[in-house]
Every structure is written in C-alpha cells, then in structure tokens.
Design a protein around this motif. Structure first.
Motif, short mmCIF file in Angstrom:
data_model
loop_
_atom_site.label_atom_id
_atom_site.label_comp_id
_atom_site.label_asym_id
_atom_site.label_seq_id
_atom_site.Cartn_x
_atom_site.Cartn_y
_atom_site.Cartn_z
N LEU A 109 0.81 -1.22 0.00
CA LEU A 109 0.00 0.00 0.00
C LEU A 109 0.84 1.26 0.00
O LEU A 109 0.49 2.26 -0.63
CB LEU A 109 -0.93 0.00 1.22
CG LEU A 109 -1.92 -1.17 1.31
CD1 LEU A 109 -2.70 -1.09 2.61
CD2 LEU A 109 -2.86 -1.15 0.11
N SER A 110 1.97 1.22 0.71
CA SER A 110 2.83 2.41 0.76
C SER A 110 4.21 2.03 1.27
O SER A 110 4.40 0.98 1.88
CB SER A 110 2.23 3.49 1.68
OG SER A 110 2.18 3.03 3.03
N ARG A 111 5.18 2.91 0.99
CA ARG A 111 6.55 2.76 1.47
C ARG A 111 6.97 4.09 2.06
O ARG A 111 6.83 5.13 1.41
CB ARG A 111 7.49 2.35 0.34
CG ARG A 111 7.08 1.10 -0.43
CD ARG A 111 8.14 0.72 -1.45
NE ARG A 111 9.35 0.28 -0.79
CZ ARG A 111 9.82 -0.96 -0.82
NH1 ARG A 111 9.17 -1.88 -1.50
NH2 ARG A 111 10.93 -1.29 -0.20
N THR A 112 7.50 4.06 3.27
CA THR A 112 7.93 5.28 3.94
C THR A 112 9.39 5.13 4.33
O THR A 112 9.72 4.47 5.32
CB THR A 112 7.09 5.55 5.20
OG1 THR A 112 5.70 5.56 4.84
CG2 THR A 112 7.46 6.90 5.81
N LYS A 121 3.82 -0.75 4.26
CA LYS A 121 2.45 -1.07 4.65
C LYS A 121 1.86 -2.03 3.63
O LYS A 121 1.92 -1.79 2.42
CB LYS A 121 1.63 0.21 4.71
CG LYS A 121 0.21 0.05 5.20
CD LYS A 121 -0.47 1.42 5.29
CE LYS A 121 -1.90 1.33 5.79
NZ LYS A 121 -2.53 2.68 5.87
N THR A 156 2.15 -3.40 9.02
CA THR A 156 3.38 -2.74 8.58
C THR A 156 4.59 -3.53 9.06
O THR A 156 4.54 -4.22 10.08
CB THR A 156 3.48 -1.29 9.10
OG1 THR A 156 3.54 -1.30 10.54
CG2 THR A 156 2.31 -0.45 8.63
N GLN A 173 6.98 -2.11 -5.59
CA GLN A 173 6.37 -0.78 -5.55
C GLN A 173 4.94 -0.86 -5.03
O GLN A 173 4.34 -1.94 -4.97
CB GLN A 173 6.38 -0.16 -6.94
CG GLN A 173 7.75 -0.02 -7.57
CD GLN A 173 8.65 0.92 -6.79
OE1 GLN A 173 8.20 1.99 -6.35
NE2 GLN A 173 9.91 0.54 -6.61
N SER A 174 4.39 0.29 -4.67
CA SER A 174 2.99 0.34 -4.25
C SER A 174 2.10 -0.24 -5.34
O SER A 174 2.28 0.09 -6.51
CB SER A 174 2.57 1.78 -3.95
OG SER A 174 3.28 2.29 -2.83
#
Length: 207
Positions: A109-112, A121, A156, A173-174
């Motif tokens: 869903l996302s990368r931080t 996530k 996460t 990737q997302s």
C-alpha cells in the motif's frame, strides 16, 4: 520447512504456459548447488519441487491451484524472485518456521523511507487478520519479518538495509502483489482451542 531467510535473489529466465499449469525456469546458482530432481526450493515464499537443474538454473511446474492462490502467476521472464532452500535439521533457525504454503496475497500500500530503514504497509485479507499480531512473525514473499503494526485490514513491517538490498522487497512498488504466510503455530493453537471448546460443550450436554 523453511526459515524465511532468503539465500539468493534469483531471476525468472523462462515461463512456459501449459493447459492448466505453468513451467518456470529460474536462475539461482546458490540454491541449485547440490540440488536434484524432487528437492524443494521456496520461490517468493512458495514451496516448489525441482524438476531438473542445469548451469545454475532449475525448472519447476506450478499447478493452477498455486497460481490462483499466490502471486506466481504474475511472474514473467526477467522477474526477480526470492529463493531459499529448506532448512537442514540441526541448523540455526534464523527466522521462524515457514512451510512455503501461501495463505493468501496482499498488496503493498505504501513505502515510507527513513535514514536507516523503510516502513512498508501491506494490505491484509480479512481471513488472515486474526493470525497477525504486533511483534509477531509473518512471511512476505518468503521473507521472515516482524510485524510493527497490526490492523484489521493491513500491517506494517520495518525493513533494514540488508533486506532491502538482498530481496525483492527492495524493488517492490505500491500496488505490487505479495505472497503472505502467517505463523502456522497460531493456526494450530486456534484449531486446538476450537476442538477443546467443542469437547467441553459435548461434556456439558452429557450431564
């Protein structure tokens, strides 16, 4: 049985589509060393049986059931994959007990990113949510990871530089799908407690 500690970042060199299955040829000089017909190798967390090996590559037949239940069906020539041989009895258990039996798929869903690690996530199917807990273990594309946050529909994980550099989780990737395998011990505990509860109900009814 595997540990979720990826040994090698391999590559799909050929995909042959069959009537109700696919045949993959994958390059992995490390995991094919000493491998022979009938051995097991985990590919993105999916336990596959070696059909043949040659020149640092191996082939494996993937049946429709596996293609439907995992993300292997999305692999194409040139795709990078996480590879791991089964653990040897008496060896060190570096990750956690992993069967190579995918329970479902999620989606990044996302990368931080941060200075020394990256928080990723991942969506979580409702049927698997009860098996995922904070600080517990989960396998993502064959990589044994510790859950940082566990929500009803996502979790996460925090990835260290080594994981980012040596596995496909560094290039996902997302929106990309990932294979998920929850801790098998949690599933056994659930089943045992369920059976115990049923036995207790029967005992009460017999009074």
């Amino acid at each position: 049985m595997f540990t979720g500690i990826v040994e090698e970042l391999g590559e799909v060199t050929e995909v042959e589509q069959l009537a109700d299955a696919s045949r993959f040829r994958l390059r992995g000089p490390v995991v094919t060393e000493g491998a022979k017909h009938g051995d097991s190798i985990a590919v993105n967390g999916v336990c596959l049986t070696v059909v043949e090996t040659a020149d640092g590559e191996f082939t494996a037949d993937v049946m429709r059931e596996t293609l439907d239940r995992s993300s292997l069906g999305a692999l194409a020539k040139g795709s990078r994959v996480n590879l791991e041989r089964p653990m040897a009895l008496g060896g060190r258990l570096g990750g956690h007990l992993v069967q190579g039996h995918v329970d479902g798929t999620g989606e990044i869903l996302s990368r931080t990113p941060s200075e020394h690690w990256e928080i990723v996530k991942v969506s979580l199917p409702a049927a698997l949510s009860r098996y995922v807990v904070e600080k517990g273990s989960i396998t993502v594309d064959g990589v044994s990871l510790t859950v940082v946050e566990a929500a009803a529909d996502y979790f996460t994980v925090s990835l260290i530089p080594t994981t980012l550099a040596l596995t496909t989780l560094g290039i996902k990737q997302s929106g990309d799908p990932v294979n998920l395998e929850v801790d098998v011990l949690a599933k056994y505990v659930e089943r045992l407690l369920g059976d115990k509860g049923a036995a207790g109900d029967d005992a009460e009814a017999g009074k």
